[in-house]
Write a protein that holds these residues in place. Structure first.
Motif, mmCIF file in Angstrom:
data_model
loop_
_atom_site.group_PDB
_atom_site.id
_atom_site.type_symbol
_atom_site.label_atom_id
_atom_site.label_comp_id
_atom_site.label_asym_id
_atom_site.label_seq_id
_atom_site.Cartn_x
_atom_site.Cartn_y
_atom_site.Cartn_z
ATOM 1 N N CYS A 271 -12.507 4.076 -3.704
ATOM 2 C CA CYS A 271 -11.800 2.791 -3.736
ATOM 3 C C CYS A 271 -12.444 1.869 -2.716
ATOM 4 O O CYS A 271 -13.164 2.324 -1.819
ATOM 5 N N VAL A 277 -11.023 0.758 -8.057
ATOM 6 C CA VAL A 277 -10.874 2.214 -8.028
ATOM 7 C C VAL A 277 -11.793 2.768 -9.107
ATOM 8 O O VAL A 277 -11.657 2.416 -10.282
ATOM 9 N N ILE A 321 -8.075 -2.247 -1.809
ATOM 10 C CA ILE A 321 -7.426 -0.961 -2.067
ATOM 11 C C ILE A 321 -7.849 -0.044 -0.924
ATOM 12 O O ILE A 321 -9.026 0.276 -0.771
ATOM 13 N N VAL A 324 -6.924 6.230 -1.758
ATOM 14 C CA VAL A 324 -6.834 6.821 -3.091
ATOM 15 C C VAL A 324 -6.707 8.330 -2.938
ATOM 16 O O VAL A 324 -7.203 8.918 -1.967
ATOM 17 N N CYS A 333 -3.075 5.171 -5.674
ATOM 18 C CA CYS A 333 -3.787 4.345 -4.704
ATOM 19 C C CYS A 333 -2.824 3.341 -4.083
ATOM 20 O O CYS A 333 -1.815 2.957 -4.683
ATOM 21 N N CYS A 335 -2.468 -0.385 -1.735
ATOM 22 C CA CYS A 335 -3.189 -1.652 -1.687
ATOM 23 C C CYS A 335 -2.560 -2.622 -0.698
ATOM 24 O O CYS A 335 -1.400 -2.472 -0.295
#
Length: 350
Positions: A271, A277, A321, A324, A333, A335
């Motif tokens: 990410c 991702v 992001i 992950v 994930c 963010c």
């Protein structure tokens, strides 16, 4: 690739997200850690799947107030996990589950303020790594701390291990660690040695590009991947570590995290600060044609790009992001847009 994406707004920026290791054969639990709040927190989540419409509904199980930004989370096992803080501390946490009572998060050991600058100001703990019960933490102060999850004391402190911020760290074996610093240097330390000096130093690249994350292969610990601030992935075989064996121009922004699939080590997930991702997978039949195995596909020649497929798992976001994680056919994930995402039904090619 066919998969479902489920986004959940959580009203806080997520800096770390981790699956709880399979607990009672149930992989629905995961942990998130926030940053940039007046009061940050560690939260335990569960989710329910609706078979009729394939929707997933994460819900909060419990939470725990965390001092400072959460800079890292790693599980030791299904019950215990470790967190680190922008206030220079490391914490051993436990998910306590008693019969008939909802799980709770408890703080079992606190290593408060173990990262400090020479003027005694608090230094953020930037990262840590675990190996069984051993924990090694690094920080902007250039210090390395060796801890153990069964002991409150600091087992050993490497003062002035580096003259600049150490961004990332991983165990190579029980007695050896690898660190990456702000100047783009990777250093190997023998934690049994009496001197606080690295045994080996080599550069990520010739331009002093800083590594932001390190990941060793699940079954071949001499295979190391470093994700850097310019979006590249550099691959080393530490049996011959003078030069990297591969360099992949990957994301447009800095690489936040790199994770191998725990059960299929030829599958990689990354990410980025650019809001991507990605799922990296060897091309179907490519390994057999080239005589490669799942373990050494990453050590292929400069034609490695022709042997890999890269899948974008969700539309690009306009915010970084930060984290992950992958478990079976599910990717999660976290963010900076104050949301977390569960990507369900990814294809794992064997």
């Amino acid at each position: 690739m066919t998969h479902n994406i489920h986004g959940t707004f959580v009203s806080e920026k997520i800096n770390k997200i981790r699956w709880r290791p399979d607990f009672m054969n149930d992989s629905h639990y995961f942990i998130t850690g926030s940053w940039d709040n007046d009061q940050n927190s560690i939260k335990l989540w569960d989710f329910q799947e609706n078979e009729e419409d394939a929707e997933v509904y994460p819900f909060l199980v419990t939470e725990f107030c965390h001092k400072g930004d959460v800079t890292e989370i790693k599980f030791l096992n299904g019950d215990f996990f470790v967190t680190s803080s922008s206030l220079g501390s490391v914490y051993l946490m436990k998910i306590s589950s008693e019969h008939g009572i909802e799980p709770l998060i408890e703080n079992k050991i606190s290593w408060e303020g173990i990262h400090k600058f020479p003027n005694e100001e608090i230094s953020p703990c930037t990262a840590f790594a675990t190996n069984d019960n051993d924990i090694v933490s690094v920080g902007e102060d250039g210090t390395i701390n060796l801890l153990n999850s069964q002991n409150q004391s600091i087992f050993r402190k490497f003062n002035n291990a580096d003259s600049c911020s150490i961004n990332c760290v991983t165990f190579l074996k029980h007695s050896e660690i690898l660190t990456g610093n702000l100047r783009g240097q990777l250093k190997i330390f023998d934690i049994r040695a009496s001197k606080n000096e690295p045994t080996t130093i080599f550069m990520l690249s010739g331009d002093q590009v800083a590594p932001l994350c390190l990941q060793h292969h699940p079954t071949q610990r001499h295979l190391i991947m470093a994700g850097d601030e310019e979006g590249s992935i550099t691959i080393w075989d530490l049996r011959q570590n003078a030069y990297p064996v591969n360099l992949l121009d990957a994301h447009e922004g800095s690489i936040s995290e790199i994770h191998f699939h725990p059960d299929h080590p030829n599958q990689l997930f990354t990410c980025s600060g650019a809001g991507d991702v990605w799922h990296w997978s060897p091309k179907s039949g490519g390994m057999a044609t080239a005589g490669l195995t799942a373990e050494n596909v990453w050590l292929a020649s400069e034609t490695i790009k022709n042997k890999l497929d890269v899948f974008t798992l969700m539309p690009k976001l306009h915010k970084p992001i930060n984290s992950v994680d992958v478990n079976r056919n599910k990717v999660i994930c976290g963010c900076d847009n104050e949301a977390m995402y569960l990507i369900n039904g990814i294809n794992i090619f064997k």
